[in-house]
Design an enzyme around this catalytic site. Structure first.
Site, mmCIF file in Angstrom:
data_model
loop_
_atom_site.group_PDB
_atom_site.id
_atom_site.type_symbol
_atom_site.label_atom_id
_atom_site.label_comp_id
_atom_site.label_asym_id
_atom_site.label_seq_id
_atom_site.Cartn_x
_atom_site.Cartn_y
_atom_site.Cartn_z
ATOM 1 N N THR A 17 0.818 -1.217 0.000
ATOM 2 C CA THR A 17 0.000 0.000 0.000
ATOM 3 C C THR A 17 0.856 1.273 0.000
ATOM 4 O O THR A 17 0.731 2.098 0.893
ATOM 5 C CB THR A 17 -0.914 0.025 1.249
ATOM 6 O OG1 THR A 17 -0.059 -0.030 2.424
ATOM 7 C CG2 THR A 17 -1.886 -1.119 1.277
ATOM 8 N N LEU A 42 -0.455 4.892 0.910
ATOM 9 C CA LEU A 42 -1.792 4.750 1.501
ATOM 10 C C LEU A 42 -1.663 3.992 2.809
ATOM 11 O O LEU A 42 -0.934 3.001 2.880
ATOM 12 C CB LEU A 42 -2.720 3.977 0.555
ATOM 13 C CG LEU A 42 -3.087 4.677 -0.759
ATOM 14 C CD1 LEU A 42 -3.764 3.705 -1.716
ATOM 15 C CD2 LEU A 42 -3.989 5.882 -0.489
ATOM 16 N N ASP A 63 17.481 -3.800 20.922
ATOM 17 C CA ASP A 63 16.731 -3.366 19.748
ATOM 18 C C ASP A 63 15.341 -3.963 19.781
ATOM 19 O O ASP A 63 15.167 -5.124 19.414
ATOM 20 C CB ASP A 63 17.480 -3.788 18.477
ATOM 21 C CG ASP A 63 16.801 -3.325 17.197
ATOM 22 O OD1 ASP A 63 15.835 -2.547 17.280
ATOM 23 O OD2 ASP A 63 17.252 -3.746 16.115
ATOM 24 N N GLU A 83 8.412 -2.347 12.833
ATOM 25 C CA GLU A 83 9.556 -1.621 12.275
ATOM 26 C C GLU A 83 10.539 -2.570 11.646
ATOM 27 O O GLU A 83 11.146 -2.279 10.615
ATOM 28 C CB GLU A 83 10.257 -0.812 13.384
ATOM 29 C CG GLU A 83 11.351 0.123 12.883
ATOM 30 C CD GLU A 83 12.775 -0.432 12.993
ATOM 31 O OE1 GLU A 83 13.712 0.341 12.747
ATOM 32 O OE2 GLU A 83 12.964 -1.625 13.310
ATOM 33 N N GLU A 84 10.715 -3.741 12.282
ATOM 34 C CA GLU A 84 11.745 -4.667 11.809
ATOM 35 C C GLU A 84 11.468 -5.152 10.390
ATOM 36 O O GLU A 84 12.378 -5.549 9.681
ATOM 37 C CB GLU A 84 11.892 -5.850 12.768
ATOM 38 C CG GLU A 84 12.452 -5.466 14.149
ATOM 39 C CD GLU A 84 13.886 -4.945 14.121
ATOM 40 O OE1 GLU A 84 14.465 -4.833 13.027
ATOM 41 O OE2 GLU A 84 14.428 -4.619 15.203
ATOM 42 N N GLU A 99 3.076 3.947 8.007
ATOM 43 C CA GLU A 99 1.612 3.957 7.820
ATOM 44 C C GLU A 99 0.987 5.128 8.575
ATOM 45 O O GLU A 99 0.040 5.760 8.096
ATOM 46 C CB GLU A 99 1.007 2.631 8.276
ATOM 47 C CG GLU A 99 1.518 1.422 7.499
ATOM 48 C CD GLU A 99 1.468 1.605 5.994
ATOM 49 O OE1 GLU A 99 0.365 1.812 5.459
ATOM 50 O OE2 GLU A 99 2.536 1.549 5.341
ATOM 51 N N GLU A 149 1.379 8.199 6.596
ATOM 52 C CA GLU A 149 0.503 8.197 5.425
ATOM 53 C C GLU A 149 -0.926 8.543 5.836
ATOM 54 O O GLU A 149 -1.601 9.337 5.189
ATOM 55 C CB GLU A 149 0.557 6.840 4.727
ATOM 56 C CG GLU A 149 1.889 6.627 4.010
ATOM 57 C CD GLU A 149 2.110 5.226 3.487
ATOM 58 O OE1 GLU A 149 3.022 5.040 2.680
ATOM 59 O OE2 GLU A 149 1.374 4.300 3.912
ATOM 60 N N ASP A 156 15.644 4.724 19.146
ATOM 61 C CA ASP A 156 15.383 3.306 18.864
ATOM 62 C C ASP A 156 16.299 2.513 19.798
ATOM 63 O O ASP A 156 15.967 2.329 20.977
ATOM 64 C CB ASP A 156 15.646 3.071 17.377
ATOM 65 C CG ASP A 156 15.451 1.629 16.919
ATOM 66 O OD1 ASP A 156 15.375 0.735 17.776
ATOM 67 O OD2 ASP A 156 15.394 1.386 15.692
ATOM 68 N N HIS A 200 19.842 -8.515 16.553
ATOM 69 C CA HIS A 200 18.900 -9.348 15.778
ATOM 70 C C HIS A 200 19.097 -10.858 16.014
ATOM 71 O O HIS A 200 18.655 -11.660 15.198
ATOM 72 C CB HIS A 200 18.982 -9.042 14.280
ATOM 73 C CG HIS A 200 18.331 -7.733 13.913
ATOM 74 N ND1 HIS A 200 17.946 -7.421 12.641
ATOM 75 C CD2 HIS A 200 17.971 -6.652 14.663
ATOM 76 C CE1 HIS A 200 17.412 -6.199 12.616
ATOM 77 N NE2 HIS A 200 17.421 -5.722 13.838
#
Lengths: 736, 736
Positions: free
Chosen positions: A263, A266, A383, A421-422, A430, A433, A450, A551
């Site tokens: 999207t 949007l 993180d 976010e990852e 979003e 937007e 972060d 991670h």
């Protein structure tokens, strides 16, 4: 008679005086009486309040937040993620320390997961299809955390599913130049490439490989790049140190664009139009899978072929060869293939942002936004939970003041705990937007924290040049962790500094040119003055490209509290610094932005561009005169603005005059937006800070176009820049 | 003693009173004294000032302006144009009636002219290459004006140069359906098509023809469409009436996009990047030339072939045939071709806007912009000098007030006299490109008065629904021309009205969905609440598609003062109405915009969309529920805003609260912008008002996508609209 007269005069004088006093103090001036709002509108930031805030920020509270947030893995849209949603809501709705209001906002976003019924598998298979070696799917357990059934196995999100089998080659960092070099020696068609993290984006390692006929890619973290060469889990790596154990695998999102991929532009609501999946740009065209360095060393040390160049060598105790392709005849893997069996699947799932607000008292329609993502890959202690712990401590202290009626900011403060976010900065993208118009018009600044603490040496801050000023003010008021008599500022300037024509030697603030965290949509799409900060390394002491457990399943409370920030004092310093900046942005009568610092950066950019390109451009009959003039206009406009601000009698100015100047400062970055300047780069609209592949500290569109020798585009970007910089100058000069 | 006491008390009372008075009025309250700006910030529009303005607007001054402006032809960038530049500057820099400041802004723009050394020629040529008939290049002279050497011969700006020769066919209005119909009967390959004005855009008549192999196009104005059928210059047409003489030729710009064609989205400065000429979209691919209807009748009445359909017939005294192709055997043109020899050339020339400002006293950073173009095709008495005469009368009256220190608006007023509008709204478009950021952030409204008077019957106004309110207020205060006891409003409502759920029967305001004048860049590119107005026809009395001398050499002071507005009282009514609206927008403490009227239009659009499309969309599994909910959100937000405004105690509110509401109202239209919604339409970004080929009173992107049965695009546009309307609703609800 004289006496009577004197008494009479005396009386009269007395009565007159009484009358004057009554008249002056006793009767309010109706019609021209002082309006009730007159004192509110001129209220400025309160230094005593900032002192109180700084003293109340508690390192142990931050530790408690972290412990709570990292109880279970909380990958986006999992049950663990929902637990963190509930925790944020509970904290922000707390009657004693909560915010004015807090709620969740959901988006239906396109994610990628490994299939538990069809786990990803990487094997070494010989000619008769016997499996000689199976690579680990999960990390080795050192603390109970790694045994949690919700630890997601290592995978490359958005890697296509599928089987790939072929002879192995070593492709260094998987950059275009790496594959080019390798291809000069080895026929890559039908091979599997093993690459190391670093040097190129995750998806790029597969995207760069595919044109050569490579069928699949492995990616691992070389101890050279993350562990300063250390490799043994007997005493060198976690749980004995902060270094990555041999089985540690870096998960990650292997897409190129940010935001929900289906999207673009949007907000991803249920009903929103979605582009066909096959139209998503920037995804890996071939399967790719992360592995640990223990397995990587087994594979790489068995490779045949020519020796790879010096700068391709890592820390394994062998020579890194290109691959025959395939393994040495002397190896047990002789004539064997490497096979990837990837079962990843894509799905649309609900991801939540948790929002919280403190309403502004005087200018509720001006927003300072502070945010961090909430989702992790596994437990995500550093993180992102280090940042979330800091955010929660800031909201606890401010929330209590608000609930007790002791404080209410001039402007509104919005806190965002972003989801997913990852997978590509999805929640924040979003949000921008959905609320594009409102946020564009009203947002003074965005602060992103972060990963709050990578290490305990020094502050690291990146942002627009105009925000440097307030960061300096704040950091001078906060003690450096472990150095009570040294400020964060004085410590910082020792680690990273530059000489500014205007200010002399000052700490060096980085630029937000990439899309590394949730500031991306605010900087590039909305053009909002932004700041990203953390506490970080002494770069003379380690070359780790990031904190080693990044991670992996080892990024836990145990790891964070033992090896990253014992005592949480670096977290505390970040909470104090970020909170101080936040309060100043929200409470200052005049916004603490400095346009002349922006002018300095534009001058640096221009200087670099002239040095690098002027001659080439002259040869193509393209003049740099217009952009030189534009930068000079901007500089004059910035001086003018400095003068206007300098001549203000702040407490006595019309609130509409102050608002006018604040609007000029707030909207400065918006002047640099051009929605058509980078048609191929989703949401990159800021012509000064857009990402660039040219890697030069100058105007990105110009640098990229010169790199491609596309002279029409060079001229076009010069015109875009000239118009944007002139436009920014116009917004800083007199209104009319 | 008693007497002494009484006198004493009397004295004391007196002295006390004097003291009280001194204390109250004589000494300002330091510390809590009323700030000097406190009365300024709450100042509202002054009805007495408006009355004074209305009484000072003088019809004879307007006539004098018009006489001065129409002395010579002033086509863009000609010497005559420069004379009008100087005239505007002189007027706006006049020490007694000028503005605060006035200057010119130049752009280097791409224009198209006929070549004096190689005049355009249209001839009828027989098989042996003898010229049987040569068409007129200039109009017949009835007054000395037409003899001016600077009258440009009729031509189609941006028609390619070149020769085209072929048999003639008649193609009605040159619409796609017209060529389609014609092609069913006649082989169009190698033909020349003659078309009449109306029904399709100018360039479209050639663009639609080319795919059929048509080589060249003629275009004329049929007396049916412009003269209510009258054709004789002996007594029926000008100089005997307002009707077009037989030799009158409508010049015009034959491009599709607006703004400078070589520099889309960039102000056309000397150094600006220019796209290759061959990349300009929307130009005629084959030569095209306008001719007079006398010549057209000679050609059409000689055409062979089948009789054209009833609705293709015009007013000539013959049957309109399709063409054989070519002429009847009974005609002297038997077997002859029509030949176009077009020598037009394109060139980049300097065009000027003339700008003037009155600085705002309280909110100088809020702009009300009022504009009209200055360039004409020939003398341009009506188009555009009627509007410029009105603008100059407004600036004379307001300028004098400012120079005398009697008035200064709350907000700044910017006047724009745009250049090169006739070539595609170029001056205004370049202005919005150059100052995009500043104008987007600060402009309250744009008022456009181009042709001020088409005729004397009634007002015609088009604009965003939110501006309707202030137009009604203003028109109720102005007398209709020739009807002293009837207001412009009461007269208007008789001619064109509608029933509003909220207001009952009201005059009907049109929408600004096209690009007919200089409002286009303000509406579509900047999303600024705009208004366009004029005095116009009684549609029951004429079917002229526009005033008959439009774009011909007959649009002169003589024509205007005799047949369009003798006495200039309609001009005066427009000056009073537009000026009244202007003052209200500039001076009102609270902006006079009504969001609920916007909600009503969105509801109308939605209703139409549901009636037209809901069933088709359901069949394609596309739901209209989200857009229904968005419109309902907007309606709730508008009600909420009405309540907030209704509950204000205006004189006592904080100026920052009033500013917040004004910003919500000012920025409402900006919420509907989406720079990516219409990738093929230059500068169309407003998702409610963009142009549409579907011709339905509903959301343009949706209507166009349904018309093309592009269901992906339908769903996409529904998402774009839903997000924009929800976004607009967000900006109207509480700030946080």
């Amino acid at each position: 008679m004289l006496k009577t007269l004197i008494i009479g005069f005396g009386c009269c004088a007395c009565v007159l005086t009484i009358g004057i006093l009554i008249g002056h103090f006793g009767i309010s001036k109706t019609g021209s009486s002082t309006p009730s709002w007159a004192s509110d509108v001129v209220r400025d930031v309160d230094e005593d309040f900032i002192s109180t805030f700084l003293s109340e920020v508690d390192n142990m509270e931050i530790g408690d937040n972290l412990r709570e947030l990292t109880k279970v893995p909380h990958m986006a849209t999992t049950e663990g993620d929902e637990q963190t949603v509930q925790f944020m809501l509970k904290r922000w709705q707390d009657p004693e320390t909560g915010l004015d209001d807090s709620w969740r906002e959901e988006y239906s976003v396109y994610l990628s997961f490994p299939d538990p019924k069809n786990p990803n598998k990487v094997t070494v298979v010989n000619a008769s299809n016997s499996v000689l070696h199976t690579l680990r799917e999960k990390e080795v357990t050192y603390t109970p955390d790694q045994d949690d059934p919700n630890v997601v196995p290592a995978y490359a999100a958005y890697s296509p599913k599928g089987n790939a089998k072929g002879k192995l080659v070593y492709a260094n960092y998987g950059r275009p130049t790496d594959y080019e070099r390798l291809n000069q020696t080895v026929n890559l068609k039908g091979t599997i490439a093993i690459t190391r993290y670093g040097g190129a984006g995750r998806a790029a390692k597969a995207i760069n490989a595919a044109p050569y006929g490579v069928l699949g890619v492995l990616v691992y973290t070389d101890p050279y790049d993350i562990n300063d060469g250390l490799m043994s889990d007997l005493n060198e790596t976690y749980p004995h140190s902060w270094y990555l154990p041999p089985s540690g695998m870096e998960r990650g999102s292997f897409n190129t664009l940010f935001g929900d991929l289906l999207t673009p532009y949007l907000a991803a609501k249920d009903h929103t139009y979605r582009i066909p999946v096959e139209d998503i740009p920037g995804l890996p065209p071939i399967p790719i899978q992360p592995i640990g360095f223990e397995d990587a060393s087994i594979l790489i040390c068995a490779l045949a072929g020519m020796a790879a160049p010096e700068d391709w060598q890592g820390s394994f105790k062998c020579n890194y060869n290109f691959g025959g392709p395939g393994f040495k005849d002397t190896s047990t893997f002789k004539d064997s293939d490497v096979e990837l069996d990837i079962g990843n699947y894509e799905t649309v799932k609900n991801s939540s942002n948790v929002m919280g607000v403190i309403r502004g008292s005087v200018e509720p329609d001006r927003y300072v936004i502070y945010g961090n993502h909430r989702d992790s890959w596994v437990h995500g202690a550093i993180d992102p939970s280090s940042g979330t712990s800091v955010m929660l401590e800031i909201t606890r202290v401010l929330g209590r003041m608000v609930k007790q009626g002791k404080w209410r900011p001039r402007r509104s403060i919005i806190f965002g705990s972003w989801g997913a976010e990852e997978f590509g900065l999805i929640g924040s993208a979003e949000y921008t937007e959905q609320y594009f118009t409102k946020l564009s018009e009203r947002t003074v600044a965005y602060i992103n924290v972060d990963i709050a603490v990578f290490a305990n040496a020094t502050l690291r801050a990146s942002g627009m040049p105009s925000i440097q000023n307030v960061v300096f003010t704040a950091t001078k008021q906060v003690s450096a962790p472990g150095l009570e008599s040294t400020s964060v500022y004085d410590n910082w300037i020792k680690y990273t500094n530059k000489t500014s024509p205007a200010h002399g030697v000052i700490p060096k603030i980085g630029y937000l040119t990439g899309a590394g965290s949730d500031y991306a949509a605010f900087v590039h799409y909305l053009g909002i003055t932004s700041l990203d900060m953390s506490y970080t390394y002494d770069r003379t002491k380690t070359r780790a490209r990031i904190y080693p457990a990044y991670h992996t399943a080892y990024d836990t409370f145990d790891y964070a509290s033992k090896y990253i920030d014992p005592g949480f004092t670096s977290h505390q310093a970040i909470a104090r610094t970020a909170g101080n900046v936040l309060i100043r942005l929200a409470d200052s009568l005049l916004l603490p932005f400095n346009c002349s610092d922006y002018a300095e950066t534009l001058e640096d950019y221009l200087k670099e561009a002239v040095v690098q390109y002027d001659e080439q451009l002259k040869a193509k009959n393209i003049s740099m005169e217009p952009i030189k003039q534009a930068v000079a206009s901007f500089r004059r406009a910035a001086y003018h603005m400095d003068e206007v601000i300098g001549s203000l009698d702040l407490g006595n100015e019309s609130p509409l005059k102050v608002r006018m100047i604040n609007d000029q400062l707030m909207l400065l970055d918006r002047a640099f937006l051009d929605p058509l300047a980078f048609p191929d780069k989703y949401a990159f609209r800021h012509v000064i800070w857009a990402s660039s592949s040219a890697g030069k500290p100058t105007f990105p569109g110009l640098a990229d176009a010169v790199q491609k020798s596309d002279w029409d585009k060079v001229h076009y970007h010069l015109s875009v820049l000239t118009q944007a910089i002139e436009g920014a100058a116009h917004t800083l000069t007199n209104a009319i």
